[in-house]
Motif scaffolding. Structure first.
Motif, PDB file in Angstrom:
ATOM      1  N   UNK A  58       0.825  -1.203   0.000  1.00 19.47           N
ATOM      2  CA  UNK A  58       0.000   0.000   0.000  1.00 19.47           C
ATOM      3  C   UNK A  58       0.860   1.254   0.000  1.00 19.47           C
ATOM      4  N   UNK A  59       1.905   1.271   0.790  1.00 18.63           N
ATOM      5  CA  UNK A  59       2.805   2.423   0.821  1.00 18.63           C
ATOM      6  C   UNK A  59       3.373   2.690  -0.582  1.00 18.63           C
ATOM      7  N   UNK A  60       3.870   1.627  -1.231  1.00 15.42           N
ATOM      8  CA  UNK A  60       4.434   1.770  -2.585  1.00 15.42           C
ATOM      9  C   UNK A  60       3.374   2.235  -3.575  1.00 15.42           C
ATOM     10  N   UNK A  61       2.200   1.617  -3.522  1.00 13.80           N
ATOM     11  CA  UNK A  61       1.155   1.939  -4.494  1.00 13.80           C
ATOM     12  C   UNK A  61       0.591   3.337  -4.284  1.00 13.80           C
ATOM     13  N   UNK A  62       0.484   3.768  -3.037  1.00 12.80           N
ATOM     14  CA  UNK A  62      -0.008   5.125  -2.775  1.00 12.80           C
ATOM     15  C   UNK A  62       1.025   6.163  -3.207  1.00 12.80           C
ATOM     16  N   UNK A  63       2.313   5.846  -3.051  1.00 15.94           N
ATOM     17  CA  UNK A  63       3.348   6.747  -3.570  1.00 15.94           C
ATOM     18  C   UNK A  63       3.280   6.806  -5.092  1.00 15.94           C
ATOM     19  N   UNK A  64       3.034   5.669  -5.721  1.00 19.13           N
ATOM     20  CA  UNK A  64       2.874   5.656  -7.178  1.00 19.13           C
ATOM     21  C   UNK A  64       1.643   6.481  -7.568  1.00 19.13           C
ATOM     22  N   UNK A  65       0.566   6.351  -6.827  1.00 19.80           N
ATOM     23  CA  UNK A  65      -0.646   7.128  -7.113  1.00 19.80           C
ATOM     24  C   UNK A  65      -0.351   8.625  -7.027  1.00 19.80           C
ATOM     25  N   UNK A  66       0.425   9.024  -6.029  1.00 24.85           N
ATOM     26  CA  UNK A  66       0.803  10.428  -5.897  1.00 24.85           C
ATOM     27  C   UNK A  66       1.588  10.872  -7.130  1.00 24.85           C
ATOM     28  N   UNK A  67       2.494  10.027  -7.585  1.00 29.18           N
ATOM     29  CA  UNK A  67       3.308  10.336  -8.765  1.00 29.18           C
ATOM     30  C   UNK A  67       2.419  10.462 -10.008  1.00 29.18           C
ATOM     31  N   UNK A  68       1.451   9.558 -10.134  1.00 29.94           N
ATOM     32  CA  UNK A  68       0.517   9.610 -11.266  1.00 29.94           C
ATOM     33  C   UNK A  68      -0.269  10.918 -11.227  1.00 29.94           C
ATOM     34  N   UNK A  69      -0.788  11.264 -10.050  1.00 29.57           N
ATOM     35  CA  UNK A  69      -1.579  12.489  -9.919  1.00 29.57           C
ATOM     36  C   UNK A  69      -0.744  13.743 -10.163  1.00 29.57           C
ATOM     37  N   UNK A  70       0.554  13.649  -9.933  1.00 27.10           N
ATOM     38  CA  UNK A  70       1.462  14.760 -10.232  1.00 27.10           C
ATOM     39  C   UNK A  70       1.801  14.839 -11.715  1.00 27.10           C
ATOM     40  N   UNK A  71       1.392  13.820 -12.477  1.00 26.04           N
ATOM     41  CA  UNK A  71       1.686  13.779 -13.907  1.00 26.04           C
ATOM     42  C   UNK A  71       3.111  13.360 -14.207  1.00 26.04           C
ATOM     43  N   UNK A  72       3.737  12.631 -13.276  1.00 26.06           N
ATOM     44  CA  UNK A  72       5.141  12.263 -13.442  1.00 26.06           C
ATOM     45  C   UNK A  72       5.347  10.827 -13.911  1.00 26.06           C
ATOM     46  N   UNK A  73       4.297  10.207 -14.422  1.00 34.09           N
ATOM     47  CA  UNK A  73       4.419   8.868 -14.976  1.00 34.09           C
ATOM     48  C   UNK A  73       3.386   8.696 -16.081  1.00 34.09           C
ATOM     49  N   UNK A  74       3.692   7.834 -17.027  1.00 36.22           N
ATOM     50  CA  UNK A  74       2.767   7.627 -18.143  1.00 36.22           C
ATOM     51  C   UNK A  74       1.717   6.570 -17.824  1.00 36.22           C
ATOM     52  N   UNK A  75       2.074   5.612 -16.985  1.00 35.73           N
ATOM     53  CA  UNK A  75       1.162   4.523 -16.660  1.00 35.73           C
ATOM     54  C   UNK A  75       0.151   4.905 -15.594  1.00 35.73           C
ATOM     55  N   UNK A  76      -0.897   4.128 -15.499  1.00 39.28           N
ATOM     56  CA  UNK A  76      -1.907   4.209 -14.433  1.00 39.28           C
ATOM     57  C   UNK A  76      -2.723   5.505 -14.423  1.00 39.28           C
ATOM     58  N   UNK A  77      -2.594   6.352 -15.433  1.00 36.60           N
ATOM     59  CA  UNK A  77      -3.290   7.640 -15.408  1.00 36.60           C
ATOM     60  C   UNK A  77      -4.805   7.505 -15.312  1.00 36.60           C
ATOM     61  N   UNK A  78      -5.328   6.435 -15.877  1.00 38.07           N
ATOM     62  CA  UNK A  78      -6.772   6.242 -15.855  1.00 38.07           C
ATOM     63  C   UNK A  78      -7.198   5.114 -14.917  1.00 38.07           C
ATOM     64  N   UNK A  79      -6.367   4.807 -13.949  1.00 41.51           N
ATOM     65  CA  UNK A  79      -6.677   3.713 -13.033  1.00 41.51           C
ATOM     66  C   UNK A  79      -7.890   4.067 -12.179  1.00 41.51           C
TER      67      UNK A  79
END
Length: 151
Positions: free
Chosen positions: A19-40
């Motif tokens: 959860x810690x890793x995935x929530x950090x990834x979610x934060x990165x997605x919401x910041x627009x800093x990754x191409x994947x998971x944008x529409x998760x």
């Protein structure tokens, strides 16, 4: 990606670390800093807020606190911003679904944690959430949920 609505205290070690890793990834997605998971679908409820980064950061902070309580070394500096006065709704149907989903995972992955929580009567959400009446959330895309809705 599963951003549990449940209080992180119910998660086993693997669940909490994930959860810690995935929530950090979610934060990165919401910041627009990754191409994947944008529409998760798990991000929909955060995207609907007036400040998605603040809300995901607050969510993350509560995960951080649980990690700290258990002696894990989660880096709080990775959380962009948070506000412990924030609250967002989650339906009782979603909480009940997630708790059953977690129990099924724990039966296989961590029988001790399963035994510890299986008889819980009142399931607490992550402290950013408050519970409202309602069925499973519309954004929930798990196939088991879709099958349950058809019955």
């Amino acid at each position: 990606m599963r951003l549990w609505s449940l209080h992180p205290k119910y998660l086993d070690k693997l669940g909490l670390l994930g959860l810690w890793r995935e929530a950090l990834l979610a934060q990165k997605v919401l910041l627009g800093k990754t191409k994947g998971y944008r529409n998760h679908p798990q991000l929909i409820r955060f995207k609907k807020t007036e400040d998605p980064i603040l809300y995901i950061g607050t969510y993350l902070y509560y995960v951080y606190l649980e990690g700290k309580r258990r002696g894990y070394n989660f880096n709080k500096d990775k959380i962009i911003k948070y506000d412990l006065n924030l609250k967002m709704p989650v339906t009782i149907g979603q909480i009940n679904f997630e708790f059953q989903h977690l129990l099924e995972k724990l039966k296989v992955r961590d029988k001790e944690k399963y035994e510890e929580i299986k008889d819980e009567k009142t399931i607490e959400p992550n402290p950013i959430f408050y519970i409202i009446d309602g069925d499973i959330e519309e954004w929930e895309k798990d196939k088991k949920v879709l099958n349950k809705k058809k019955k």
